[in-house]
Design a protein around this motif. Sequence first.
Motif, short mmCIF file in Angstrom:
data_model
loop_
_atom_site.label_atom_id
_atom_site.label_comp_id
_atom_site.label_asym_id
_atom_site.label_seq_id
_atom_site.Cartn_x
_atom_site.Cartn_y
_atom_site.Cartn_z
N GLN A 34 -2.71 -19.24 3.18
CA GLN A 34 -2.85 -18.86 1.77
C GLN A 34 -2.73 -17.36 1.59
OE1 GLN A 34 -6.63 -20.58 0.70
NE2 GLN A 34 -5.77 -22.60 0.36
N TRP A 35 -3.36 -16.60 2.50
CA TRP A 35 -3.27 -15.14 2.42
C TRP A 35 -1.83 -14.67 2.60
CZ3 TRP A 35 -7.99 -13.22 5.78
CH2 TRP A 35 -9.17 -13.42 5.06
N GLN A 41 4.16 -13.32 -2.14
CA GLN A 41 4.45 -13.39 -3.58
C GLN A 41 4.26 -12.03 -4.21
OE1 GLN A 41 1.87 -16.63 -4.77
NE2 GLN A 41 3.56 -18.06 -4.73
N HIS A 42 3.22 -11.30 -3.80
CA HIS A 42 2.98 -9.97 -4.33
C HIS A 42 4.16 -9.05 -4.01
CE1 HIS A 42 0.97 -6.26 -5.44
NE2 HIS A 42 1.28 -5.77 -4.25
N LEU A 43 4.67 -9.15 -2.81
CA LEU A 43 5.78 -8.29 -2.39
C LEU A 43 7.07 -8.63 -3.12
CD1 LEU A 43 5.11 -8.12 1.45
CD2 LEU A 43 4.73 -6.30 -0.23
N THR A 44 7.28 -9.90 -3.42
CA THR A 44 8.52 -10.29 -4.10
C THR A 44 8.42 -10.21 -5.62
OG1 THR A 44 7.92 -12.63 -4.02
CG2 THR A 44 9.27 -11.78 -2.22
N ASP A 45 7.21 -10.23 -6.16
CA ASP A 45 7.02 -10.22 -7.61
C ASP A 45 6.45 -8.90 -8.11
OD1 ASP A 45 7.86 -12.86 -7.59
OD2 ASP A 45 5.84 -13.68 -7.61
N ASP A 46 6.65 -7.81 -7.38
CA ASP A 46 6.07 -6.52 -7.73
C ASP A 46 6.74 -5.97 -9.00
OD1 ASP A 46 5.06 -3.97 -7.88
OD2 ASP A 46 5.19 -3.61 -5.72
N PRO A 47 5.99 -5.84 -10.10
CA PRO A 47 6.59 -5.39 -11.36
C PRO A 47 7.07 -3.93 -11.34
CG PRO A 47 4.22 -5.51 -11.57
CD PRO A 47 4.57 -6.09 -10.23
N VAL A 48 6.61 -3.15 -10.41
CA VAL A 48 7.00 -1.74 -10.33
C VAL A 48 8.26 -1.55 -9.49
CG1 VAL A 48 6.19 0.57 -9.69
CG2 VAL A 48 4.60 -1.05 -10.67
N HIS A 66 2.32 2.79 -4.50
CA HIS A 66 2.24 2.90 -5.96
C HIS A 66 0.96 2.31 -6.54
CE1 HIS A 66 4.50 -0.90 -5.35
NE2 HIS A 66 3.82 -1.31 -6.38
N ASP A 67 0.48 1.21 -5.99
CA ASP A 67 -0.77 0.63 -6.51
C ASP A 67 -1.93 1.61 -6.33
OD1 ASP A 67 0.50 -1.69 -7.28
OD2 ASP A 67 -0.08 -2.81 -5.49
N ALA A 68 -1.99 2.28 -5.19
CA ALA A 68 -3.05 3.25 -4.95
C ALA A 68 -2.95 4.43 -5.91
CB ALA A 68 -3.01 3.74 -3.50
N TYR A 69 -1.72 4.92 -6.12
CA TYR A 69 -1.53 6.05 -7.04
C TYR A 69 -1.90 5.65 -8.48
CZ TYR A 69 0.85 8.75 -3.42
OH TYR A 69 1.15 9.46 -2.29
#
Length: 88
Positions: A34-35, A41-48, A66-69
């Motif tokens: 699951q992880w 999915q996060h890597l392929t669906d990144d809106p930025v 970018h998420d950290a910034y």
Amino acid sequence: MSHTLIISLADEVYTVLTRTAKQIGQMPETLAAQWLKAISQHLTDDPVEQFIGAIKSPVTDWADQHDAYLGKMVMETMQAVDDKGETE
């Protein structure tokens, strides 16, 4: 379709995985799958992602961080509002 994957984990990763799986009543293998699905999915669906490379910047790790910034900017904005009662 599914595939079998055999991996070696560091002790600290395995400990977190097994402890978390036990807390939620799942097998560690199920939770690990699951992880992995969630991060893929996060890597392929990144809106930025569509903006990566669109702006010249001296920041060389923007694509990876970018998420950290963005989180840092939000925290700084919230702190400014808290300190002054208004946005700058």
